[in-house]
Design a protein around this motif. Structure first.
Motif, PDB file in Angstrom:
ATOM      1  N   VAL A  41       0.840  -1.206   0.000  1.00 56.73           N
ATOM      2  CA  VAL A  41       0.000   0.000   0.000  1.00 56.73           C
ATOM      3  C   VAL A  41       0.873   1.253   0.000  1.00 56.73           C
ATOM      4  O   VAL A  41       0.624   2.211  -0.738  1.00 56.73           O
ATOM      5  CB  VAL A  41      -0.953  -0.008   1.212  1.00 56.73           C
ATOM      6  CG1 VAL A  41      -1.753   1.267   1.269  1.00 56.73           C
ATOM      7  CG2 VAL A  41      -1.872  -1.196   1.127  1.00 56.73           C
ATOM      8  N   SER A  42       1.906   1.215   0.820  1.00 53.56           N
ATOM      9  CA  SER A  42       2.813   2.363   0.872  1.00 53.56           C
ATOM     10  C   SER A  42       3.429   2.627  -0.500  1.00 53.56           C
ATOM     11  O   SER A  42       3.463   3.779  -0.968  1.00 53.56           O
ATOM     12  CB  SER A  42       3.911   2.081   1.894  1.00 53.56           C
ATOM     13  OG  SER A  42       5.040   2.838   1.621  1.00 53.56           O
ATOM     14  N   SER A  43       3.903   1.569  -1.155  1.00 49.71           N
ATOM     15  CA  SER A  43       4.517   1.759  -2.465  1.00 49.71           C
ATOM     16  C   SER A  43       3.496   2.214  -3.492  1.00 49.71           C
ATOM     17  O   SER A  43       3.834   2.977  -4.397  1.00 49.71           O
ATOM     18  CB  SER A  43       5.151   0.464  -2.948  1.00 49.71           C
ATOM     19  OG  SER A  43       5.963  -0.064  -1.953  1.00 49.71           O
ATOM     20  N   PHE A  44       2.263   1.749  -3.346  1.00 50.40           N
ATOM     21  CA  PHE A  44       1.224   2.213  -4.270  1.00 50.40           C
ATOM     22  C   PHE A  44       1.072   3.728  -4.167  1.00 50.40           C
ATOM     23  O   PHE A  44       1.077   4.438  -5.177  1.00 50.40           O
ATOM     24  CB  PHE A  44      -0.105   1.519  -3.954  1.00 50.40           C
ATOM     25  CG  PHE A  44      -1.227   1.955  -4.845  1.00 50.40           C
ATOM     26  CD1 PHE A  44      -1.370   1.408  -6.103  1.00 50.40           C
ATOM     27  CD2 PHE A  44      -2.117   2.938  -4.442  1.00 50.40           C
ATOM     28  CE1 PHE A  44      -2.389   1.821  -6.947  1.00 50.40           C
ATOM     29  CE2 PHE A  44      -3.139   3.355  -5.275  1.00 50.40           C
ATOM     30  CZ  PHE A  44      -3.272   2.796  -6.529  1.00 50.40           C
ATOM     31  N   TYR A  45       0.971   4.228  -2.943  1.00 47.99           N
ATOM     32  CA  TYR A  45       0.840   5.678  -2.751  1.00 47.99           C
ATOM     33  C   TYR A  45       2.060   6.402  -3.317  1.00 47.99           C
ATOM     34  O   TYR A  45       1.929   7.404  -4.008  1.00 47.99           O
ATOM     35  CB  TYR A  45       0.674   5.997  -1.265  1.00 47.99           C
ATOM     36  CG  TYR A  45      -0.760   5.951  -0.801  1.00 47.99           C
ATOM     37  CD1 TYR A  45      -1.430   4.740  -0.716  1.00 47.99           C
ATOM     38  CD2 TYR A  45      -1.444   7.107  -0.470  1.00 47.99           C
ATOM     39  CE1 TYR A  45      -2.739   4.680  -0.314  1.00 47.99           C
ATOM     40  CE2 TYR A  45      -2.766   7.064  -0.068  1.00 47.99           C
ATOM     41  CZ  TYR A  45      -3.415   5.851   0.012  1.00 47.99           C
ATOM     42  OH  TYR A  45      -4.716   5.798   0.395  1.00 47.99           O
ATOM     43  N   CYS A  46       3.250   5.869  -3.010  1.00 48.34           N
ATOM     44  CA  CYS A  46       4.464   6.511  -3.515  1.00 48.34           C
ATOM     45  C   CYS A  46       4.502   6.458  -5.033  1.00 48.34           C
ATOM     46  O   CYS A  46       4.922   7.417  -5.682  1.00 48.34           O
ATOM     47  CB  CYS A  46       5.705   5.831  -2.949  1.00 48.34           C
ATOM     48  SG  CYS A  46       5.878   6.102  -1.193  1.00 48.34           S
ATOM     49  N   GLY A  47       4.062   5.328  -5.608  1.00 48.71           N
ATOM     50  CA  GLY A  47       4.074   5.190  -7.057  1.00 48.71           C
ATOM     51  C   GLY A  47       3.185   6.221  -7.730  1.00 48.71           C
ATOM     52  O   GLY A  47       3.583   6.865  -8.708  1.00 48.71           O
ATOM     53  N   VAL A  48       1.971   6.389  -7.196  1.00 48.01           N
ATOM     54  CA  VAL A  48       1.078   7.399  -7.775  1.00 48.01           C
ATOM     55  C   VAL A  48       1.692   8.790  -7.607  1.00 48.01           C
ATOM     56  O   VAL A  48       1.661   9.614  -8.524  1.00 48.01           O
ATOM     57  CB  VAL A  48      -0.317   7.312  -7.117  1.00 48.01           C
ATOM     58  CG1 VAL A  48      -1.190   8.444  -7.605  1.00 48.01           C
ATOM     59  CG2 VAL A  48      -0.950   5.977  -7.427  1.00 48.01           C
ATOM     60  N   ALA A  49       2.289   9.030  -6.422  1.00 44.17           N
ATOM     61  CA  ALA A  49       2.933  10.323  -6.208  1.00 44.17           C
ATOM     62  C   ALA A  49       4.055  10.536  -7.217  1.00 44.17           C
ATOM     63  O   ALA A  49       4.220  11.636  -7.766  1.00 44.17           O
ATOM     64  CB  ALA A  49       3.478  10.411  -4.784  1.00 44.17           C
ATOM     65  N   GLY A  50       4.815   9.461  -7.486  1.00 45.45           N
ATOM     66  CA  GLY A  50       5.904   9.573  -8.439  1.00 45.45           C
ATOM     67  C   GLY A  50       5.403   9.881  -9.838  1.00 45.45           C
ATOM     68  O   GLY A  50       5.980  10.696 -10.567  1.00 45.45           O
ATOM     69  N   ALA A  51       4.299   9.220 -10.222  1.00 46.79           N
ATOM     70  CA  ALA A  51       3.722   9.482 -11.542  1.00 46.79           C
ATOM     71  C   ALA A  51       3.273  10.937 -11.640  1.00 46.79           C
ATOM     72  O   ALA A  51       3.550  11.623 -12.627  1.00 46.79           O
ATOM     73  CB  ALA A  51       2.547   8.539 -11.787  1.00 46.79           C
ATOM     74  N   LEU A  52       2.628  11.427 -10.587  1.00 48.85           N
ATOM     75  CA  LEU A  52       2.200  12.827 -10.595  1.00 48.85           C
ATOM     76  C   LEU A  52       3.409  13.763 -10.638  1.00 48.85           C
ATOM     77  O   LEU A  52       3.394  14.799 -11.295  1.00 48.85           O
ATOM     78  CB  LEU A  52       1.363  13.128  -9.346  1.00 48.85           C
ATOM     79  CG  LEU A  52      -0.059  12.597  -9.359  1.00 48.85           C
ATOM     80  CD1 LEU A  52      -0.699  12.803  -8.008  1.00 48.85           C
ATOM     81  CD2 LEU A  52      -0.868  13.319 -10.426  1.00 48.85           C
TER      82      LEU A  52
END
Lengths: 298, 352
Positions: free
Chosen positions: B235-246
């Motif tokens: 879950v943490s990486s999912f949030y970070c991944g979306v943040a990275g894409a943004l």
């Protein structure tokens, strides 16, 4: 085959230099349980102070080194007093964060005082291959690397003796085991921490001079801390011999991997290979080679 | 006086378990959201959007991600930027390889890729903990960035390694102005923050906190350690991944491995420490602090007419000193100060 040995020995000697930086981490972790991320910045600060004194005041290296040592001791004592003392009893991560803050501060300070350009440091040892090894076995091993490995060996032996034979060394180990118990039997905690930070400053100075003489005194010196981390996790955070053996393993395997595996995958694997190696090792032994076995109770 | 909950009686379970049980909080949040969605776009300048507001929101999202892992599940990580990079590059590749894929779907898929990488690199956490784990997560950081730099497929064999991110087009509307990008980011961040706020109140969140507080004890009373820890990583990486894409698509406009350096990981760690570990609002406070501080320092240095080199070194020093100062004065972060302020307001103007 001689090429293999050349790479292998070069790696081992580079590993000794990693071990030297890792030693600074181990000292502080052992005595206070602080994971001092600022060790790399201290190495940079020591090297640029030493070079800066020589350049600015035109004195010889023999005068600059004790002056730098004094500066490192002051820095260590100030850190203990200003940063760590108010943070006693905080969780480990808070102390760790504080040392990251300290890293920024020291990096800024070093460049503010001594400028940020790359400078040469000449400690009088030439970086040429040792002649008799070249003649006898056709292996090129740098004289500089061998000398610095020798210096490291002397330093490590001295530190090991200091830890095991002197009264202060015993007090240090007592503090590392249990702060409160050490205080209860009358060991002056803050004095001990001051000593440890001063010793760590000294180790940083030696590491800074050797690394600086090798690669030039520049900001990139702070990144040797990142080289020392896999050494630490491989060897164990609390062990001086662990830092040495870990350094040798990391140094040798990193160079061999770069030379033999690197070309297959595009090169530049030196950056992550030590970490992955250390990580795989941790899966087998979670406390590192020589780290204290972690016993957890409810 | 303003912040008094006396008289607000809850007579249903639903009322008792809502996210903001106190009326003042609900009004406050509604007000903040109204200002963020309606007020800010009307008054802010493009500079304010692209240099302050968008990075603030993106970093807050990444800090939320790290907060799940470090604040709620207790696993120290220095590899945040790597997960962000995975999200960015995966989104880029999904949009490149699958023509016509909706942008939001690409972001979600990017986040899922980051989650998978997170699970893989989370595996060591089952054996090692504390600083060993923190140092081990650096392996993620270096390995992932190296992969993205060296393997041409990820960067579509671009020679410079710097790729222009695709345009963000949703239902035919192109998000190309700073204001529109801001609104898009704001929407995503709000949705994900609310999701997180809810998630940590469920049994998932409680099991994370149990593992954080004492993992051996949690295992003994029946939490499945492996599932809990890996879920936290995912879950943490999912949030970070979306943040990275943004970060790549809405802020930088380019997709490049160098943007996701160790430095970024540290900055996000600073955010959660300064904002407050284990608190949703803390991630926003911390992000605002870290984004605004350099800007303030720059303005001060500029008004004092310091040379650039001196100014940048002074900035480093002030930054470091402030972090130390903060840790000494309030180790629980800005979120704790906020909580104290609320408690004081509850009694104000009478001290007892």
């Amino acid at each position: 085959m001689s090429f293999f040995f050349e790479v292998f020995i070069g790696g081992l000697l580079a590993g000794v230099m990693y071990a030297l930086v890792a030693l600074g981490f181990v000292l502080i972790y052992k005595a206070s349980g602080v994971f001092n991320f600022a060790q790399g910045a201290m190495v940079f600060f020591a090297a640029s102070t030493c070079v800066g004194i020589v350049a600015k005041f035109g004195v010889s290296l023999w005068i600059a080194v004790p002056l730098t040592m004094a500066a490192m001791v002051l820095l260590g004592l100030a850190t203990e007093k200003i940063v760590l003392r108010p943070l006693v009893n905080q969780p480990e991560i808070t102390l760790f964060m504080a040392t990251i803050g300290l890293t920024f501060f020291i990096e800024g300070l070093a460049q503010l005082i001594w400028g940020s350009e790359v400078r040469r440091l000449d400690i009088g040892i030439e970086d040429v291959p040792l002649q008799f090894l070249l003649d006898r076995f056709n292996i090129a091993v740098s004289q500089f690397d061998v000398t610095s490995a020798g210096i490291c060996a002397v330093l490590v032996t001295a530190l090991a003796l200091f830890f095991s034979k002197t009264k202060i060394g015993r007090a240090l180990r007592a503090v590392a085991d249990d702060h409160q118990a050490a205080l209860a039997v009358g060991i002056p905690l803050q004095q001990i921490w001051g000593i440890v930070w001063a010793v760590a400053g000294f180790v940083a100075l030696v590491a800074g001079m050797l690394w600086g003489a090798r690669n030039g005194v520049q900001f990139a010196l702070t990144f040797v801390a990142l080289k020392a981390l896999p050494v630490l996790i491989l060897g164990g955070f609390t062990s001086v011999p662990g830092a040495i053996i870990g350094g040798l393993i990391i140094g040798a395997s990193e160079k061999l991997a770069e030379v033999y595996i690197g070309p297959m995958v595009g090169g530049g694997i030196e950056g992550w290979f030590p970490y992955v190696l250390a990580l795989l090792f941790l899966l087998v032994r979670p406390e590192g080679l020589f780290g204290e076995k972690i016993i957890r109770r409810i | 006086m303003f912040y008094r909950e006396a008289g607000q009686f809850k007579i249903t379970y639903q009322a008792d378990s809502q996210i903001f049980p106190i009326r003042q909080d609900r009004v406050g949040i509604a007000l903040v959201l109204a200002i963020a969605f309606l007020g800010v776009p009307l008054v802010a300048s493009p500079y304010l959007f692209s240099a302050v507001l968008i990075p603030f929101l993106i970093f807050a999202l990444a800090a939320l991600g790290l907060n799940i892992l470090t604040g709620y599940a207790g696993q120290l990580s220095l590899g945040t930027a790597a997960f962000m990079a995975v999200g960015a590059f995966a989104s880029y590749n999904f949009m490149l390889r699958i023509p016509g894929i909706p942008v939001l779907l690409a972001f979600v898929l990017g986040g899922l890729c980051a989650a998978m990488v997170g699970i893989v690199f989370g595996l060591p956490s089952l054996r090692i903990r504390g600083f060993y784990l923190a140092a081990a997560t650096l392996a993620t950081q270096f390995f992932v960035v190296w992969c993205l730099t060296k393997i041409g497929w990820f960067t579509n064999n671009s020679s410079s390694g710097v790729i222009t991110a695709q345009k963000i087009v949703i239902l035919g509307y192109e998000f190309d102005t700073p204001a529109s990008k801001y609104l898009l980011t704001l929407c995503i961040v709000c949705v994900m923050a609310v999701l997180l706020k809810n998630m940590i109140r469920t049994n998932v969140g409680r099991s994370w906190m149990a593992v954080r507080d004492m993992d051996v004890a949690a295992e003994v009373i029946g939490f499945r350690l492996m599932r809990t820890k890996l879920l936290a990583f995912a879950v943490s990486s999912f949030y970070c991944g979306v943040a990275g894409a943004l970060y790549a698509f809405a802020y930088l406009g380019t997709v490049e491995p160098e943007a996701y350096s160790l430095d970024l990981s540290f900055r996000i760690l600073f955010m959660i420490i300064i904002g407050g570990v284990g608190s949703v609002i803390g991630a926003f406070f911390g992000s605002a602090f870290i984004v605004l501080l350099p800007i303030f320092l720059n303005i001060i240095a500029h008004s004092l007419a310091l040379p650039t080199s001196v100014a940048s070194n002074l900035e480093l020093m002030v930054f470091g000193a402030l972090i130390i100062f903060f840790l000494i004065v309030e180790p629980h972060g800005l979120a704790r100060l906020w909580q104290i302020a609320k408690e004081k307001l509850r009694l104000w103007p009478f001290p007892h």
